[in-house]
Design an enzyme around this catalytic site. Structure first.
Site, PDB file in Angstrom:
ATOM      1  N   ARG A  25       0.811  -1.221   0.000  1.00 11.46           N
ATOM      2  CA  ARG A  25       0.000   0.000   0.000  1.00 11.46           C
ATOM      3  C   ARG A  25       0.845   1.273   0.000  1.00 11.46           C
ATOM      4  O   ARG A  25       0.444   2.284  -0.584  1.00 11.46           O
ATOM      5  CB  ARG A  25      -0.948  -0.025   1.213  1.00 11.46           C
ATOM      6  CG  ARG A  25      -2.098   0.973   1.139  1.00 11.46           C
ATOM      7  CD  ARG A  25      -2.913   0.972   2.405  1.00 11.46           C
ATOM      8  NE  ARG A  25      -4.165   1.723   2.254  1.00 11.46           N
ATOM      9  CZ  ARG A  25      -4.825   2.256   3.264  1.00 11.46           C
ATOM     10  NH1 ARG A  25      -4.367   2.140   4.503  1.00 11.46           N
ATOM     11  NH2 ARG A  25      -5.955   2.924   3.067  1.00 11.46           N
ATOM     12  N   ASN A  64      -8.416   6.539  -0.498  1.00  9.41           N
ATOM     13  CA  ASN A  64      -7.852   5.203  -0.449  1.00  9.41           C
ATOM     14  C   ASN A  64      -8.694   4.465   0.584  1.00  9.41           C
ATOM     15  O   ASN A  64      -8.550   4.692   1.784  1.00  9.41           O
ATOM     16  CB  ASN A  64      -6.371   5.277  -0.038  1.00  9.41           C
ATOM     17  CG  ASN A  64      -5.602   4.046  -0.454  1.00  9.41           C
ATOM     18  OD1 ASN A  64      -6.089   2.936  -0.289  1.00  9.41           O
ATOM     19  ND2 ASN A  64      -4.403   4.246  -0.985  1.00  9.41           N
ATOM     20  N   SER A  65      -9.632   3.648   0.124  1.00 14.00           N
ATOM     21  CA  SER A  65     -10.697   3.104   0.970  1.00 14.00           C
ATOM     22  C   SER A  65     -10.158   2.247   2.112  1.00 14.00           C
ATOM     23  O   SER A  65      -9.006   1.808   2.101  1.00 14.00           O
ATOM     24  CB  SER A  65     -11.657   2.273   0.121  1.00 14.00           C
ATOM     25  OG  SER A  65     -12.225   3.047  -0.903  1.00 14.00           O
ATOM     26  N   GLN A  66     -11.044   1.996   3.100  1.00  7.69           N
ATOM     27  CA  GLN A  66     -10.671   1.138   4.218  1.00  7.69           C
ATOM     28  C   GLN A  66     -10.254  -0.225   3.673  1.00  7.69           C
ATOM     29  O   GLN A  66     -11.061  -0.919   3.040  1.00  7.69           O
ATOM     30  CB  GLN A  66     -11.831   0.973   5.193  1.00  7.69           C
ATOM     31  CG  GLN A  66     -11.460   0.135   6.406  1.00  7.69           C
ATOM     32  CD  GLN A  66     -12.654  -0.145   7.295  1.00  7.69           C
ATOM     33  OE1 GLN A  66     -13.801  -0.070   6.860  1.00  7.69           O
ATOM     34  NE2 GLN A  66     -12.386  -0.489   8.545  1.00  7.69           N
ATOM     35  N   PRO A  67      -9.021  -0.622   3.890  1.00  7.74           N
ATOM     36  CA  PRO A  67      -8.505  -1.828   3.226  1.00  7.74           C
ATOM     37  C   PRO A  67      -9.316  -3.091   3.472  1.00  7.74           C
ATOM     38  O   PRO A  67      -9.642  -3.809   2.523  1.00  7.74           O
ATOM     39  CB  PRO A  67      -7.081  -1.955   3.782  1.00  7.74           C
ATOM     40  CG  PRO A  67      -6.697  -0.560   4.139  1.00  7.74           C
ATOM     41  CD  PRO A  67      -7.962   0.073   4.649  1.00  7.74           C
TER      42      PRO A  67
END
Length: 431
Positions: free
Chosen positions: A41, A90-93
């Site tokens: 990431r 950057n969305s919640q993984p």
């Protein structure tokens, strides 16, 4: 630095594994674990903000300082050169990877991600489809598209291409696609997706809810069946809104002061009575109220979510009906139903609540969902509701049947399990 990255990445994978188990999975699948490891990431994070009230952070300037934030299970907001938040995150993984797992990407698949943002999820998808597969990311923000293209190149992701453009047009050059991901809440399904996804292919689609401020949505995994899409499953979620022509409806909540007839009726309520929905918590609506709100949005053209400054979440926003012709308003707040003007809106809301209770208080899981072209939408009928949204329409079919009550018996739903949650002891309001 490499040792620190490995420590944070290992911890991160452990977080994801725990989050997957909480969602009922047997941990993080090995293929997905390997894809996340091969598409770290931090390679896709530059200027960001971890929380709304936190200062801007620059990963490139101080990478070691920010590794813990990057490898956490939290949303990261992308920032522009002036540190203003871009309309992309950057969305919640754990959440977005769990959704990706539901989509079922396999080696050799051709896939498209609309709203590719930083490019991180596209990189993960590229690892999942392998060298024989191909991923296209479409990003409308030019700076993000160019930066993500550079980041993917530096990672060696040769099977992932980023296209700068409006995601509503898809990307016909590489179609048809076996899998598609939309990473923004859509009100009206872009017409291009009806053409560019292969028959039998799957689409991960956040569907914006009426009055949900563009963020609250059903996140559905849809399968293309002929000329339409059928939902295989859906979960609640929140995504940034999809922008562009046809996407404006349902984005904003209405302020009462904006109703042209409000000055004539808003001084004093004409009715004010207890409402069992949400009565247990004065600050929030419970599960049954949430289910009724969705049902009202599906079945009543006058459904309205109101903006009273309480925030964007569905759990706090008042909702109800507006009957403009009668200059009548009914508002549901936790524990109370308030009427303004003539009684028409309150009567309609009462009738809708009785219908919903008689059907067994269905929540989202009680409905089959199809997304069709507007001209192919069926006529509404018994157990079938149609939401026309422009070029597309949502067709909801109730799959839960409840026998009618015995003659002379009041329609009361009490302590009966149903898709909205546990029994609530709610009694439909009297006429």
């Amino acid at each position: 630095m490499e040792l620190e990255i490995e420590e944070h990445l290992t911890r991160f994978l452990g977080m994801l594994d725990t989050a997957f188990r909480r969602r009922g999975e047997d941990g993080l699948p090995e293929r997905l674990r390997q894809a996340v490891r091969e598409a770290p990431r931090h390679r896709f994070v530059h200027r960001f903000r971890a929380d709304r009230d936190r200062p801007a952070e620059d990963f490139d300037a101080e990478p070691q300082r920010h590794l813990a934030a990057v490898y956490s299970d939290r949303v990261l907001a992308h920032l522009g050169p002036d540190d203003a938040a871009l309309d992309s995150t950057n969305s919640q993984p754990s959440y977005v990877l769990w959704l990706l797992h539901r989509l079922g990407l396999e080696p050799g698949h051709r896939a498209i991600e609309i709203g590719s943002g930083s490019g991180w999820l596209a990189a993960v998808m590229g690892r999942l489809v392998g060298g024989d597969g191909h991923v296209v990311g479409v990003e409308i923000l030019g700076d993000l598209a160019r930066r993500s293209r550079d980041d993917l190149a530096s990672l060696g992701s040769a099977n992932v291409a980023i296209v700068e453009g409006d995601g509503a047009a898809g990307h016909a050059t590489a179609a048809p696609y076996d899998r598609a991901v939309v990473t923004a809440a859509v009100w009206d399904l872009p017409a291009a997706l009806f053409e560019q996804i292969a028959v039998g292919g799957r689409l991960l689609l956040p569907i914006a809810l009426a009055g949900g401020a563009g963020r609250d949505c059903h996140v559905a995994v849809l399968r293309r069946e002929g000329d339409r899409f059928r939902a295989l499953e859906a979960v609640p979620g929140r995504f940034v809104r999809f922008t562009g022509p046809g996407q404006e409806r349902g984005v904003e909540r209405r302020r009462l002061e904006e109703l042209p007839f409000w000055p004539g009726i808003g001084a004093t309520p004409t009715s004010h009575r207890p409402l069992p929905l949400g009565a247990r918590d004065p600050a929030r609506f419970g599960g049954a109220a949430y289910a009724f709100r969705l049902f009202l949005g599906q079945t009543e053209p006058g459904f309205t979510a109101f903006d009273d400054g309480a925030g964007e979440e569905l759990s706090t926003a008042p909702f109800g009906l507006v009957d403009a012709a009668a200059e009548s308003v009914a508002i549901c707040r936790p524990g109370v139903l308030i009427g303004y003007g003539p009684p028409e809106a309150v009567r309609r809301l009462d009738a809708a609540c009785r219908r919903w209770a008689a059907l067994g208080m269905p929540g989202p899981a009680a409905f089959d969902l199809e997304v069709v072209r507007a001209e192919q939408a069926p006529q509404p009928g018994r157990g079938v509701w149609v939401e026309r949204r422009g070029a597309s329409a949502l067709v909801w079919r109730l799959t839960l049947t409840v026998p009618p009550p015995r003659a002379g018996r009041r329609k009361t739903i009490r302590d009966r399990p149903h898709p909205a949650g546990p029994g609530t002891g709610i009694t439909p309001p009297a006429p």
